[in-house]
Design a protein around this motif. Structure first.
Motif, PDB file in Angstrom:
ATOM      1  N   SER A  73      60.568  64.783  27.335  1.00 32.03           N
ATOM      2  CA  SER A  73      60.168  66.072  28.109  1.00 32.03           C
ATOM      3  C   SER A  73      60.673  67.335  27.708  1.00 32.03           C
ATOM      4  O   SER A  73      60.091  68.294  27.786  1.00 32.03           O
ATOM      5  N   ASP A  87      52.353  62.877  32.339  1.00 36.91           N
ATOM      6  CA  ASP A  87      52.970  62.221  31.182  1.00 36.91           C
ATOM      7  C   ASP A  87      53.826  60.881  31.502  1.00 36.91           C
ATOM      8  O   ASP A  87      53.936  59.990  30.908  1.00 36.91           O
ATOM      9  N   ASP A 130      52.760  57.740  29.791  1.00 37.68           N
ATOM     10  CA  ASP A 130      53.292  57.055  28.884  1.00 37.68           C
ATOM     11  C   ASP A 130      53.654  55.456  29.402  1.00 37.68           C
ATOM     12  O   ASP A 130      53.597  54.590  28.442  1.00 37.68           O
TER      13      ASP A 130
END
Length: 339
Positions: free
Chosen positions: A162, A210, A214
């Motif tokens: 990230s 995310d 993920d």
């Protein structure tokens, strides 16, 4: 998977040589046993993950960038003006004898080069961290909790990447919505107007979207692959890996669309500060546009992530296979088959 559970567990695992324990017990999740690995194997896993992840990320980004551009414009708050202009521009200039392709490229592929510069290291970091983390967790977790090992490894990989993915995403989405003409110009102006923190606009919402994405996507993908292997009693081929990747992407993409809408709104607002944070963004969207606005762009997103999952995991597994074949002969060949 249903078919895998209906068959005798011991014979399936013996045929694949996945578990080497004396006593077999009923599994709640599909799982594999991971052999103890020395530091050299851990480093090799990390570097192979970097190469495989970077390769898969660049291929997906290049192939599907136009769909991502359309999705971003659908989610932007000024949807009607941008969407209408985009559609008319595409229709008019693609019919032109000359120059149409260049204009379509500039519109739908705006910011691709700069985005690839960020996607390459971000994807590399993600898989490079995910693979050794996954193997370490699978050694520590009981066999029936392998799904949680995949979930945690996906979240850890997402958190590590990230730091690169967020600035890349901010620049990309600002360019996709027409705010800047080039990536260097975007970075310079964002930093000058908003400070360095402007490159991390929407960081909290990005993690909110995310990290679950993920974790869920890779968990679904890994568990389906393991179950499919056990049922088929063989390694998967490239089309099968791609199909499982597509299914995992479609399911995860649809579920996380509201989080993606929030992330997009916070990232493209710039210095206007239309939203004060994640919760204010949700309340404002629901109040002004209705709850259905949280599903804006779900069609392009599901299409993009479904196809992207197919390409990403297909390329990822193929690259990992090629790299495994190039390992020194002294390495145990069984280790290359471990997931």
């Amino acid at each position: 998977m249903g078919r895998g559970e209906a068959m005798p567990t011991v014979s399936l695992q013996d045929s694949f040589k996945i578990n080497n324990s004396q006593g077999e017990r009923k599994k709640l999740f599909a799982s594999v046993s991971i052999r103890n690995e020395d530091p050299l194997n851990t480093m090799r896993t990390f570097f192979e993950g970097l190469i495989a992840g970077g390769t898969a990320g660049v291929v997906v980004e290049t192939a599907l960038y136009p769909i991502d551009t359309i999705k971003t414009r659908l989610q932007a708050s000024y949807i009607h003006r941008i969407l209408v202009l985009s559609i008319f521009s595409i229709l008019i200039f693609t019919m032109a004898a000359r120059g149409g392709g260049q204009i379509v490229w500039k519109g739908l592929y705006s910011g691709l080069a700069g985005n690839i510069a960020g996607v390459l290291p971000a994807s590399a970091i993600f898989v490079g961290v995910y693979e050794p983390t996954k193997k370490a967790l699978l050694k520590s977790f009981p066999d029936n909790l392998s799904a949680f090992a995949h979930l945690i490894a996906g979240a850890v990989g997402g958190a590590a990447s990230s730091l690169v993915r967020v600035p890349t995403e901010v620049v990309k989405q600002r360019m996709q919505t027409g705010q800047f003409a080039s990536a260097p110009n975007a970075v310079r102006l964002i930093v000058s107007k908003e400070g360095f923190k402007g490159l991390y606009a929407g960081y909290g919402s990005f993690l909110l979207r995310d990290l679950p994405f993920d974790a869920i996507q890779f968990c679904i993908y890994e568990q389906l692959r393991i179950g499919y292997k056990l049922a088929a009693k063989r390694d998967l081929n490239d089309p099968e890996n791609a199909l499982i990747g597509a299914f995992a992407g479609v399911l995860t993409g649809a579920v996380t669309t509201p989080l993606d809408v929030i992330k997009t709104r916070l990232m493209v607002q710039g210095s206007a500060n239309q939203y004060k944070g994640i919760f204010d963004c949700v309340q404002t969207i629901v109040r002004d546009e209705g709850p259905q606005a949280l599903l804006k762009g779900i069609g392009p997103r599901v299409l993009w992530i479904g196809i992207g999952g197919s390409i990403f995991f297909g390329v990822l597994e193929k690259t990992k296979s090629v790299l495994a074949q190039r390992r020194p002969n002294i390495e145990n060949p069984e280790s290359s088959k471990q997931d």
